[in-house]
Design an enzyme around this catalytic site. Structure first.
Site, short mmCIF file in Angstrom:
data_model
loop_
_atom_site.label_atom_id
_atom_site.label_comp_id
_atom_site.label_asym_id
_atom_site.label_seq_id
_atom_site.Cartn_x
_atom_site.Cartn_y
_atom_site.Cartn_z
CE LYS A 19 4.93 35.78 12.71
NZ LYS A 19 4.89 34.42 11.94
CB SER A 20 8.48 30.81 16.33
OG SER A 20 8.63 31.19 15.21
NE ARG B 111 7.58 25.75 16.85
CZ ARG B 111 7.64 26.55 15.73
NH1 ARG B 111 6.78 27.55 15.66
NH2 ARG B 111 7.94 26.29 14.56
CG ASP C 299 11.05 34.58 9.46
OD1 ASP C 299 10.96 34.34 8.27
OD2 ASP C 299 10.50 34.20 10.39
CE LYS D 166 10.44 31.72 4.72
NZ LYS D 166 9.97 30.91 5.72
NE ARG E 226 8.81 38.06 3.81
CZ ARG E 226 8.74 37.64 5.05
NH1 ARG E 226 9.89 36.57 5.56
NH2 ARG E 226 7.52 37.64 5.70
C1 S3P Z 1 8.57 29.58 11.45
C2 S3P Z 1 9.41 28.84 10.39
C3 S3P Z 1 9.97 29.78 9.22
C4 S3P Z 1 9.65 31.13 9.35
C5 S3P Z 1 8.34 31.59 9.60
C6 S3P Z 1 8.05 30.80 11.00
C7 S3P Z 1 8.09 28.82 12.48
O1 S3P Z 1 9.21 29.31 8.09
O2 S3P Z 1 10.15 31.79 7.97
O3 S3P Z 1 8.18 32.86 9.65
O4 S3P Z 1 7.59 29.26 13.36
O5 S3P Z 1 8.30 27.45 12.60
P1 S3P Z 1 9.66 28.07 7.24
O6 S3P Z 1 9.44 26.75 7.94
O7 S3P Z 1 8.84 28.05 5.87
O8 S3P Z 1 11.20 28.08 6.88
#
Ligand code: S3P
Length: 414
Positions: free
Chosen positions: A19-20, A24, A304, A331, A335
């Site tokens: 997902k991350s 991007r 996560d 979150k 959580r």
């Molecule tokens: C993410 C960063 C994290 C993570 C989120 C995805 C990202 O959040 O918990 O699920 O893709 O940059 P935070 O930046 O709030 O720590």
């Protein structure tokens, strides 16, 4: 949704894409000069929100089942949106695009769902304001008044990759280099910016004139989604599971390290690098776990995965102490509260929060219960795994898994 005890996991489960990294690839692909094919993208609701937002900023994105063709608008080619951008449930979409639109010569208005409306935005508004952008208010819906930005040095104690990435995206357009001083957290944005030819020295970003996108970006599969099966295979006697093409970026593999410390049998195979990201296959065999203590810099590497790590800990021998988890309160749901309230229904008295510390007493009896997910995908999946490893569970709002793992129950019930 009713989940019952599962047979051991054997063979292979196909894990959804990261997902991350998908977020991007969509955002940077939109800023490139030519077209980029994003293969194996995640078609979960969060990434679809990012696609829809970029389309409203004037980018053309062709969608096929397994790939996206993004026709980059160029670094200075985004258009003023005529509609509100809806980030849905996605903090990553909102915070990264606040950074991007802070640098545009137009106004952008964002909204999102009820969960996103409660999440803190000051953490990005502060640095972006110092760079010169202004904001209509500090909660959704809000308007970003884009501006010519100044390069700054910004220090924060919050280990948030969303904050870091938001500032990096703004820094691409600033009048001078921008430096971020932040505790270590996932570095996908830095790796992809470097792959596009942007100059980065550590966390100092130099303003760019264009992004030289690769013609193809292949997204690895998501370690945060693999996490549920890694834990279930560990817990179910007689399991032997293979998970292929998993993103194993060192800033994301805290769960694997923690489970190995607890006694899990996890092997990494076929390790390689793709655009700077470590990728490999995982082989997981069932194992007996024992409690551990973790905290500090280990936490952002599994932020996560704490709900599913807490599930693993409930089946371990002894107590597990997870310190420094205050970020869990902000979150997709609170959580920490969800773990204590709902997970205890499946193993009474096992889960306790003391300040920013989560304490899990392993080995307490497990029972069937009806639980609430609070509309939070990772809480829903962690509860489902806990039920599948023991006496079953009934979930109220189970569809929220579509955020990151559209076919989760199909894989669990097969
Ligand atoms: C993410 C960063 C994290 C993570 C989120 C995805 C990202 O959040 O918990 O699920 O893709 O940059 P935070 O930046 O709030 O720590």
């Amino acid at each position: 949704m009713l989940i019952t005890k599962r047979d051991p996991l054997k063979g292979e489960i196909k894990i959804p894409s990261d997902k991350s990294i998908t977020h991007r690839a969509i955002i940077l692909g939109s800023l490139g000069d030519g077209s980029v094919e994003v293969r194996n993208y995640l078609a979960g609701a969060d990434c679809l929100s990012t696609i829809a937002c970029m389309e409203k900023l004037g980018v053309t994105i062709e969608r096929a089942e397994k790939s996206l063709l993004i026709h980059g608008a160029g670094l200075h080619g985004l258009k003023a949106p005529t509609e509100i951008l809806d980030a849905g449930n996605s903090g990553t979409t909102l915070r990264l695009l606040m950074g991007l639109t802070a640098a545009q010569p137009f106004k952008t208005t964002f909204t999102g769902d009820d969960s996103l409306k409660k999440r803190p935005l000051k953490r990005v508004i502060d640095p972006l304001s110092q760079m010169g952008a202004t904001f209509s208010n500090s909660n959704l819906p809000l308007t970003v008044n884009g501006s010519k930005l100044r390069g700054i040095t910004y220090r924060t104690a919050i280990a948030s990759a969303q904050v870091k990435s938001s500032i990096l995206l703004a820094g691409l357009f600033a009048d001078a280099p921008t430096t971020i001083i932040i505790p270590p957290c996932r570095d996908h944005t830095e790796l992809m910016l470097k792959a596009c030819g942007v100059r980065l020295d550590g966390l100092t970003i130099y303003p760019a004139t264009k992004l030289q996108m690769p013609s193809v970006i292949e997204i690895p599969n998501d370690i945060s989604s693999a996490a549920f099966w890694i834990v279930l295979a560990t817990l179910l006697d007689g399991s032997e599971l293979v998970l292929k093409n998993i993103g194993l970026n060192e800033t994301r593999t805290g769960l694997v390290d923690a489970l190995i410390k607890m006694g899990a049998a996890i092997e990494i195979r076929n390790e390689r690098r793709d655009l700077g990201e470590r990728v490999g296959d995982l082989l997981i065999k069932s194992a007996r776990l024992r409690g551990i203590e973790i905290g500090g810099e280990e936490i952002p590497r599994l932020i996560d995965e704490i709900p599913i790590l807490a599930v693993a800990a409930a089946f371990a021998e002894g107590t597990t102490i997870i310190r420094d988890v205050g970020e869990l309160r902000v979150k997709e749901s609170d959580r920490l509260a969800a773990i204590v309230t709902e997970f205890n229904k499946l193993s009474p008295g096992a889960f306790k929060a003391e300040g920013d510390t989560l304490i899990i007493a392993g080995g307490k009896p497990k029972q069937f219960a009806a639980c609430k997910t609070y509309g939070d995908h990772r809480i829903a999946m962690a509860l489902a795994i806990m039920g599948a490893a023991a006496e079953g569970v009934e979930l109220d709002d189970s569809n929220c898994v579509n955020i990151s793992y559209p076919n989760f129950y199909g894989a669990l019930l097969q």
